[in-house]
Design an enzyme around this catalytic site. Structure first.
Site, PDB file in Angstrom:
ATOM      1  CD  GLN A  34      -1.026  -0.736   3.642  1.00 11.90           C
ATOM      2  OE1 GLN A  34      -2.232  -0.572   3.672  1.00 11.90           O
ATOM      3  NE2 GLN A  34      -0.398  -1.444   4.573  1.00 11.90           N
ATOM      4  CE1 TYR A  44      -9.146   6.762  12.345  1.00 11.67           C
ATOM      5  CE2 TYR A  44     -10.498   5.237  13.598  1.00 11.67           C
ATOM      6  CZ  TYR A  44      -9.255   5.640  13.140  1.00 11.67           C
ATOM      7  OH  TYR A  44      -8.132   4.919  13.457  1.00 11.67           O
ATOM      8  CD  GLU A  91       0.181  -4.605   9.782  1.00 12.13           C
ATOM      9  OE1 GLU A  91       0.043  -4.538   8.540  1.00 12.13           O
ATOM     10  OE2 GLU A  91      -0.673  -4.194  10.587  1.00 12.13           O
ATOM     11  N   GLY A 115      -3.063 -13.004   8.981  1.00 12.50           N
ATOM     12  CA  GLY A 115      -3.652 -13.442  10.238  1.00 12.50           C
ATOM     13  C   GLY A 115      -4.511 -14.680  10.089  1.00 12.50           C
ATOM     14  CG  ASP A 121      -6.362  -1.674  14.627  1.00  9.06           C
ATOM     15  OD1 ASP A 121      -7.268  -1.006  14.087  1.00  9.06           O
ATOM     16  OD2 ASP A 121      -5.294  -1.176  15.018  1.00  9.06           O
ATOM     17  CB  SER A 122      -9.292  -4.498   9.561  1.00  8.18           C
ATOM     18  OG  SER A 122     -10.651  -4.165   9.746  1.00  8.18           O
ATOM     19  CE1 TYR A 146     -10.830   1.490  15.577  1.00  5.35           C
ATOM     20  CE2 TYR A 146      -8.468   1.233  15.948  1.00  5.35           C
ATOM     21  CZ  TYR A 146      -9.649   0.790  15.387  1.00  5.35           C
ATOM     22  OH  TYR A 146      -9.655  -0.351  14.626  1.00  5.35           O
ATOM     23  CG  ASP A 201     -12.273   2.120   5.789  1.00  5.36           C
ATOM     24  OD1 ASP A 201     -13.038   2.058   6.758  1.00  5.36           O
ATOM     25  OD2 ASP A 201     -11.457   3.045   5.611  1.00  5.36           O
TER      26      ASP A 201
END
Length: 301
Positions: free
Chosen positions: A50, A242, A125, A157, A174-175, A80, A177
């Site tokens: 990414q 967010y 991760e 994972g 903890d992803s 969060y 979107d």
């Protein structure tokens, strides 16, 4: 947050910087944007998975952006990180083994480490690049990696869970979107994999998107996993940077009831360190506005 692919097609982080401001425009929140004024860009590169951008903002400290979407700002990240970690952990009477999927910035690890009874903390991760920039530019979050109970696996994972069945008391995903690489984390097979990796009495807590924008994503997922988990709930927290200033958590249990009431409370010493979570807020986070309750649960039966 974890891996993401939510930017408009063809845009990288610096494409979204105009006249010294970063403008977040994601396809999952059409017609609205979030803008932060930049002091300076600290890092911008393409990792294996990414686009990674880190900048120093004028009012929100350092900011981590993945594929054009804000993941963390130093100013508000605690709301969060604390809620996604402490809702499942304090709902569990005695968690010993905890798995984090995603969460490469380390903030969830930092919060889990406050639980002295936890014996083993594992993080999977996918992107080593997220871990590296977080340790360099977000040390207040990445200090979670310093806890001796933490083991890091740079891998998928789902593969790790397949190798570790019936093992964890709490699993936290903890992803980012559900577009691109992260979309599988919002599908029923992934929730089945988490269920298989849980011990009896275990709890999963996953990033659950925004009730103002995404009930069309949340409702079918809650419905589909309702036959897998003993109970399924939706809680939420407020966080200014967010989309719509809110994000939710989908919480499932294996062989135990729902999680809206804590089984344990923070010690006075830990509570003084926390900036958002309280036992009262834990309970309140499950109380949904009428529109969201109807859309997620009453139409899901």
């Amino acid at each position: 947050m974890g891996e993401s692919d939510s930017a408009p097609t063809g845009l990288c982080g610096t494409d979204l910087i105009i006249d010294g401001w970063f403008h977040e425009r994601g396809e999952l929140w059409p017609g609205q944007a979030m803008s932060l004024k930049i002091n300076k860009v600290l890092d911008h590169h393409r990792s294996k998975y990414q686009d990674v951008l880190v900048f120093e903002s004028e009012k929100h400290g350092n900011v981590l952006v993945l594929d054009g979407v804000i993941q963390v700002t130093e100013r508000d990240e605690f709301s969060y990180q604390e809620m996604i970690a402490h809702i499942p952990l304090f709902a569990h009477p005695d968690p010993k083994r905890v798995l984090v999927i995603g969460g490469g910035d380390g903030g969830v690890l930092r919060e889990i480490a406050r639980h002295s009874g936890v014996e083993e903390i594992v993080i999977c991760e996918l992107d080593q690049g997220v871990i590296d920039v977080s340790k360099k530019y977000l040390p207040s979050l990445a200090k979670g990696y310093d806890d001796p109970r933490v083991t890091v696996h740079v891998m998928d994972g789902a593969v790790f869970m397949e190798q570790n069945q019936n093992y964890f008391d709490v699993i936290i995903t903890d992803s980012s979107d559900p577009i691109g690489p992260a979309n599988v984390l919002f599908e029923t097979p992934f929730y089945k994999a988490m269920h298989s990796a849980l011990r009896e009495g275990g709890i999963v807590c996953t990033q659950g998107e925004c009730m103002w924008l995404h009930v069309d994503l949340i409702q079918p997922l809650v419905k589909s996993i309702g036959s897998i988990y003993t109970s399924v709930g939706y809680a939420y927290t407020t966080i200014p940077t967010y989309p719509s200033g809110q994000i939710g958590f989908i919480i499932g249990t294996k062989g135990r009831g729902e999680c809206s009431t804590p089984s344990r409370n923070p010690t006075p010493e830990v509570q003084k360190e926390l900036r958002y979570y309280t036992p009262e807020l834990h309970k309140a986070s499950f109380v949904l506005p009428a529109f969201a309750r109807r859309a997620i649960f009453e139409d899901a039966v």
